[in-house]
Enzyme design. Structure first.
Site, PDB file in Angstrom:
ATOM      1  N   SER A 122       0.778  -1.045  -0.198  1.00 32.01           N
ATOM      2  CA  SER A 122      -0.071   0.015   0.181  1.00 32.01           C
ATOM      3  C   SER A 122       0.760   1.551  -0.088  1.00 32.01           C
ATOM      4  CB  SER A 122      -0.837   0.025   1.230  1.00 32.01           C
ATOM      5  OG  SER A 122      -1.920   0.794   1.050  1.00 32.01           O
ATOM      6  N   HIS A 175      -7.624  -5.214  -0.226  1.00 33.93           N
ATOM      7  CA  HIS A 175      -6.684  -4.544  -0.036  1.00 33.93           C
ATOM      8  C   HIS A 175      -5.461  -5.293   0.747  1.00 33.93           C
ATOM      9  CE1 HIS A 175      -4.386  -0.720  -0.534  1.00 33.93           C
ATOM     10  NE2 HIS A 175      -4.166  -0.718   0.636  1.00 33.93           N
TER      11      HIS A 175
END
Length: 263
Positions: free
Chosen positions: A99, A235
């Site tokens: 991320s 995610h």
């Protein structure tokens, strides 16, 4: 981007060094996600080959760096890590981020490259290409603590027990706010967004933060080999797909098969 003038903390506090057994062939440097810390990735040691040295970046405002000023831009995250790599780690180094950590990893590679120590490869996980605007801004400055916690829970990756405990939440919220503020606005100018090494990108097929269809844009930051992999999940896809994730990582890092993980 220049690192703010400040005395560097102890190198061992900035980069955790978790070597395997025997001679270390390659170093894998891992840069955590927004709001994350080194603890979250320490368990990767048991999944890596014995001859791969695991290094994990620890950002300001957490762990032994808790008393430091919170980071204000990505230079505050990347600069100390690049400066505090253990001796010999850059000789054969793979840099990986997850991320926001992918953007930190990208900047660490650029810093090392400028110093004549270009890593062997960059691995980006669940993140937009660095020259793109953030498609999933959080705007932490507009959210109260409860709203920010709710936004974090939607993304996953943080222990809900920490976020639901008032005392623990008070400790972690400032660094989470700081990281998301950095991630919201970071963008590297397209003509500067280059690394002189191969790039691999990995993501989840149902990730709303870094959609799988956009991951291929990382190919534009390198003139070397590029590979893209998509795994099932959101995610934090790798949390439920560690074997598959480390199979992908093995194509970059290589090395001997790790010992079986303890039950």
């Amino acid at each position: 981007m220049n690192v703010h003038d400040a005395a560097l903390p102890a190198p061992d506090d900035v980069v955790w060094d978790l070597p395997g057994e025997g001679p270390q062939r390659t170093a894998l440097l891992v840069l955590p996600h927004a709001g994350g810390n080194a603890h979250a990735y320490a368990g990767w040691r048991e999944h890596l080959p014995a001859d791969v040295r695991l290094l994990i970046g620890q950002y300001p405002g957490r762990g032994a760096r808790f008393a430091e000023d919170l980071p204000r831009d990505i230079a505050d995250l990347a600069g100390p890590v690049a400066a505090c790599l253990p001796e010999g780690a850059a000789d054969d180094l793979v840099v990986l981020g997850h991320s926001m950590g992918s953007l930190v990893a990208f900047e660490v590679v650029r810093l090392l490259q400028a110093a004549g120590r270009t890593p062997r490869a960059l691995v980006a996980s669940a993140c937009r290409a660095p020259f793109l605007d953030n498609p999933a801004v959080v705007h932490p400055e507009l959210l109260d603590d409860d709203e920010l916690v709710a936004a974090i829970k939607v993304r996953g990756g943080t222990d809900d027990g920490i976020l639901d405990d008032p005392e623990l939440r008070e400790i972690v919220i400032p660094s989470i706010r700081a990281d998301f503020a950095i991630d919201d606005v970071y963008r590297c100018p397209r003509d500067e967004a280059r690394v002189d090494c191969p790039v691999t990108v990995v993501g989840g097929d149902a990730d709303p933060v870094a959609p799988a269809a956009s991951l291929g844009r990382w190919a534009e930051v390198t003139g070397h080999a590029f590979a893209a992999h998509t795994l099932p999940g959101g995610h934090f896809y790798f949390q439920d797909r560690l074997p598959e994730f480390f199979e992908v990582l093995a194509t970059v890092v290589g090395g001997r098969t790790p010992a079986p993980a303890a039950a």
